[in-house]
Design a protein around this motif. Structure first.
Motif, PDB file in Angstrom:
ATOM      1  N   ILE A 168     -12.459  13.345  25.620  1.00 49.59           N
ATOM      2  CA  ILE A 168     -13.367  14.473  25.891  1.00 49.59           C
ATOM      3  C   ILE A 168     -14.334  14.629  24.715  1.00 49.59           C
ATOM      4  O   ILE A 168     -15.532  14.870  24.894  1.00 49.59           O
ATOM      5  N   ASP A 169     -13.795  14.459  23.529  1.00 53.20           N
ATOM      6  CA  ASP A 169     -14.595  14.473  22.309  1.00 53.20           C
ATOM      7  C   ASP A 169     -15.708  13.414  22.359  1.00 53.20           C
ATOM      8  O   ASP A 169     -16.867  13.669  22.035  1.00 53.20           O
ATOM      9  N   ALA A 170     -15.301  12.198  22.753  1.00 56.24           N
ATOM     10  CA  ALA A 170     -16.255  11.084  22.825  1.00 56.24           C
ATOM     11  C   ALA A 170     -17.316  11.352  23.894  1.00 56.24           C
ATOM     12  O   ALA A 170     -18.490  11.013  23.709  1.00 56.24           O
ATOM     13  N   LEU A 171     -16.907  11.970  24.994  1.00 61.91           N
ATOM     14  CA  LEU A 171     -17.873  12.301  26.049  1.00 61.91           C
ATOM     15  C   LEU A 171     -18.910  13.301  25.530  1.00 61.91           C
ATOM     16  O   LEU A 171     -20.103  13.194  25.822  1.00 61.91           O
ATOM     17  N   ARG A 172     -18.454  14.269  24.742  1.00 64.02           N
ATOM     18  CA  ARG A 172     -19.393  15.229  24.131  1.00 64.02           C
ATOM     19  C   ARG A 172     -20.417  14.507  23.259  1.00 64.02           C
ATOM     20  O   ARG A 172     -21.599  14.796  23.286  1.00 64.02           O
ATOM     21  N   GLN A 173     -19.914  13.555  22.466  1.00 59.70           N
ATOM     22  CA  GLN A 173     -20.814  12.791  21.587  1.00 59.70           C
ATOM     23  C   GLN A 173     -21.816  11.981  22.403  1.00 59.70           C
ATOM     24  O   GLN A 173     -22.995  11.924  22.078  1.00 59.70           O
ATOM     25  N   LEU A 174     -21.294  11.341  23.456  1.00 64.03           N
ATOM     26  CA  LEU A 174     -22.150  10.515  24.310  1.00 64.03           C
ATOM     27  C   LEU A 174     -23.261  11.362  24.932  1.00 64.03           C
ATOM     28  O   LEU A 174     -24.420  10.954  24.979  1.00 64.03           O
ATOM     29  N   THR A 175     -22.893  12.558  25.378  1.00 62.91           N
ATOM     30  CA  THR A 175     -23.860  13.468  25.996  1.00 62.91           C
ATOM     31  C   THR A 175     -24.907  13.907  24.980  1.00 62.91           C
ATOM     32  O   THR A 175     -26.113  13.885  25.254  1.00 62.91           O
ATOM     33  N   SER A 176     -24.439  14.276  23.792  1.00 69.90           N
ATOM     34  CA  SER A 176     -25.354  14.697  22.723  1.00 69.90           C
ATOM     35  C   SER A 176     -26.317  13.570  22.356  1.00 69.90           C
ATOM     36  O   SER A 176     -27.519  13.778  22.180  1.00 69.90           O
ATOM     37  N   PHE A 185     -28.442  13.186  15.834  1.00 73.18           N
ATOM     38  CA  PHE A 185     -26.984  13.247  15.987  1.00 73.18           C
ATOM     39  C   PHE A 185     -26.341  13.553  14.635  1.00 73.18           C
ATOM     40  O   PHE A 185     -26.632  12.914  13.640  1.00 73.18           O
ATOM     41  N   LYS A 186     -25.483  14.542  14.602  1.00 74.14           N
ATOM     42  CA  LYS A 186     -24.839  14.925  13.341  1.00 74.14           C
ATOM     43  C   LYS A 186     -23.319  14.986  13.528  1.00 74.14           C
ATOM     44  O   LYS A 186     -22.837  15.545  14.499  1.00 74.14           O
ATOM     45  N   LEU A 187     -22.617  14.413  12.575  1.00 74.78           N
ATOM     46  CA  LEU A 187     -21.159  14.544  12.568  1.00 74.78           C
ATOM     47  C   LEU A 187     -20.810  15.635  11.567  1.00 74.78           C
ATOM     48  O   LEU A 187     -21.214  15.577  10.411  1.00 74.78           O
ATOM     49  N   LEU A 188     -20.061  16.607  12.006  1.00 72.25           N
ATOM     50  CA  LEU A 188     -19.716  17.736  11.149  1.00 72.25           C
ATOM     51  C   LEU A 188     -18.407  17.497  10.407  1.00 72.25           C
ATOM     52  O   LEU A 188     -17.462  16.967  10.965  1.00 72.25           O
ATOM     53  N   GLY A 189     -18.374  17.903   9.152  1.00 67.15           N
ATOM     54  CA  GLY A 189     -17.123  17.899   8.404  1.00 67.15           C
ATOM     55  C   GLY A 189     -16.537  16.538   8.108  1.00 67.15           C
ATOM     56  O   GLY A 189     -15.364  16.416   7.785  1.00 67.15           O
ATOM     57  N   ARG A 190     -17.309  15.473   8.233  1.00 66.65           N
ATOM     58  CA  ARG A 190     -16.719  14.143   8.039  1.00 66.65           C
ATOM     59  C   ARG A 190     -16.712  13.718   6.581  1.00 66.65           C
ATOM     60  O   ARG A 190     -15.947  12.876   6.170  1.00 66.65           O
ATOM     61  N   GLN A 191     -17.611  14.318   5.773  1.00 65.44           N
ATOM     62  CA  GLN A 191     -17.822  13.846   4.411  1.00 65.44           C
ATOM     63  C   GLN A 191     -16.537  13.849   3.583  1.00 65.44           C
ATOM     64  O   GLN A 191     -16.215  12.901   2.905  1.00 65.44           O
ATOM     65  N   LEU A 259      -6.271   5.023  12.007  1.00 65.20           N
ATOM     66  CA  LEU A 259      -7.563   5.731  11.968  1.00 65.20           C
ATOM     67  C   LEU A 259      -8.178   5.830  13.364  1.00 65.20           C
ATOM     68  O   LEU A 259      -8.952   6.752  13.637  1.00 65.20           O
ATOM     69  N   LEU A 260      -7.843   4.890  14.235  1.00 68.02           N
ATOM     70  CA  LEU A 260      -8.519   4.816  15.540  1.00 68.02           C
ATOM     71  C   LEU A 260      -8.291   6.020  16.441  1.00 68.02           C
ATOM     72  O   LEU A 260      -9.207   6.413  17.176  1.00 68.02           O
ATOM     73  N   PRO A 261      -7.119   6.651  16.424  1.00 67.07           N
ATOM     74  CA  PRO A 261      -6.948   7.834  17.284  1.00 67.07           C
ATOM     75  C   PRO A 261      -7.554   9.111  16.702  1.00 67.07           C
ATOM     76  O   PRO A 261      -7.544  10.139  17.355  1.00 67.07           O
ATOM     77  N   LYS A 262      -8.099   9.051  15.463  1.00 70.39           N
ATOM     78  CA  LYS A 262      -8.565  10.286  14.835  1.00 70.39           C
ATOM     79  C   LYS A 262      -9.791  10.859  15.536  1.00 70.39           C
ATOM     80  O   LYS A 262     -10.599  10.145  16.096  1.00 70.39           O
ATOM     81  N   LYS A 263      -9.894  12.173  15.437  1.00 68.85           N
ATOM     82  CA  LYS A 263     -11.024  12.883  16.031  1.00 68.85           C
ATOM     83  C   LYS A 263     -12.299  12.485  15.297  1.00 68.85           C
ATOM     84  O   LYS A 263     -12.312  12.409  14.065  1.00 68.85           O
ATOM     85  N   ALA A 264     -13.351  12.237  16.037  1.00 78.83           N
ATOM     86  CA  ALA A 264     -14.573  11.739  15.423  1.00 78.83           C
ATOM     87  C   ALA A 264     -15.395  12.848  14.771  1.00 78.83           C
ATOM     88  O   ALA A 264     -16.145  12.633  13.849  1.00 78.83           O
ATOM     89  N   ILE A 265     -15.303  14.056  15.305  1.00 74.63           N
ATOM     90  CA  ILE A 265     -16.102  15.160  14.740  1.00 74.63           C
ATOM     91  C   ILE A 265     -15.157  16.158  14.093  1.00 74.63           C
ATOM     92  O   ILE A 265     -14.171  16.533  14.702  1.00 74.63           O
TER      93      ILE A 265
END
Length: 265
Positions: A168-176, A185-191, A259-265
């Motif tokens: 669902i997270d990835a779908l949000r990113q795809l839509t954005s 496109f901005k990723l929040l809190g990743r730094q 790392l692969l299952p981690k939330k992207a945003i």
């Protein structure tokens, strides 16, 4: 270990860091060298944005990959396709017939994405496509009518099983991404999370090239800080340098897949 290995990943995403750790794994490099097609991959000078399944690809599956990529491949051009079962955020999609009436709100076209795209075509007609930049890494899988066409519209199928939240997270990113383009496109809190990843890569490379824990600390924290906090009893920064090295070693050995299952945003 050349200077290029000291660079951080071209894609500062969990999937990008996972590849950067894996490509440092000596056993993976050995497996890559053992496959007959290695020479073809190494000699191909042009960016390979499309690859067809080969018999030897199944040997890459134990590493969480659909197919091998050279451990020397570092940039966004590195054709890295994670297996759907190793990458819970990977999306399954349905490609529409051109004759089908599509609701524009719900459907996408790969040609609409203004960023790096790579494709892996499986023998059964499935195409796995990666849409990525320095800031995001999305992967979709479906069966287009024309395996090389990016103009077919598709809808995302959300499977409610394990990893559904990531999808669902990835779908949000795809839509954005589809609506706003990659520039906005901005990723929040990743730094903060990625500082640890980056430091561990640097630490691993310094140690692999014969450097000491002090060399690691100097690189990560600077001369002045290390001079103030380094003695034989082990200062705070020494402990941090050792932790960065151990984390890097663990990731390279096997934990990169975590790392692969981690939330992207």
């Amino acid at each position: 270990a050349g200077a290029h290995q000291m660079l951080g990943p071209a894609s500062e995403t969990y999937a990008g860091f996972a590849w950067d750790y894996l490509r440092r794994n000596i056993e993976y490099a050995r497996d890559f060298e053992d496959i007959p097609s290695t020479n073809d991959l190494e000699k191909s000078a042009s960016p390979r944005q499309f690859r067809y399944e080969m018999d030897t690809d199944k040997l890459a599956h134990r590493w969480g990959l659909e197919c091998f990529e050279s451990p020397e491949a570092t940039g966004l051009d590195a054709l890295v396709i994670w297996r759907q079962d190793a990458f819970p955020g990977a999306l399954s999609v349905h490609y529409h017939d051109n004759s089908e009436q599509n609701n524009d709100v719900d459907s996408f076209k790969l040609s609409n994405f203004d960023c790096n795209k790579q494709h892996y075509a499986k023998a059964d007609g499935t195409r796995i496509s990666v849409i990525k930049s320095a800031d995001f890494w999305l992967q979709i899988s479906g069966r287009p009518h024309d395996i090389e066409d990016e103009n077919q519209s598709f809808s995302v199928l959300i499977d409610g099983g394990k990893g559904a939240r990531r999808r669902i997270d990835a779908l949000r990113q795809l839509t954005s991404l589809s609506r706003n383009g990659s520039e906005n496109f901005k990723l929040l809190g990743r730094q903060k999370a990625f500082t640890k990843m980056r430091n561990a890569l640097i630490a691993y490379d310094i140690r692999a090239n014969g450097g000491s824990y002090k060399d690691v600390a100097l690189d990560l924290f600077g001369l002045e800080n290390v001079q103030q906090d380094w003695d034989s009893s082990g200062g705070f920064l020494k402990a941090r340098a050792i932790r960065a090295c151990k984390f890097g070693e663990r990731m390279v050995a096997q934990d990169y897949q975590s790392l692969l299952p981690k939330k992207a945003i």
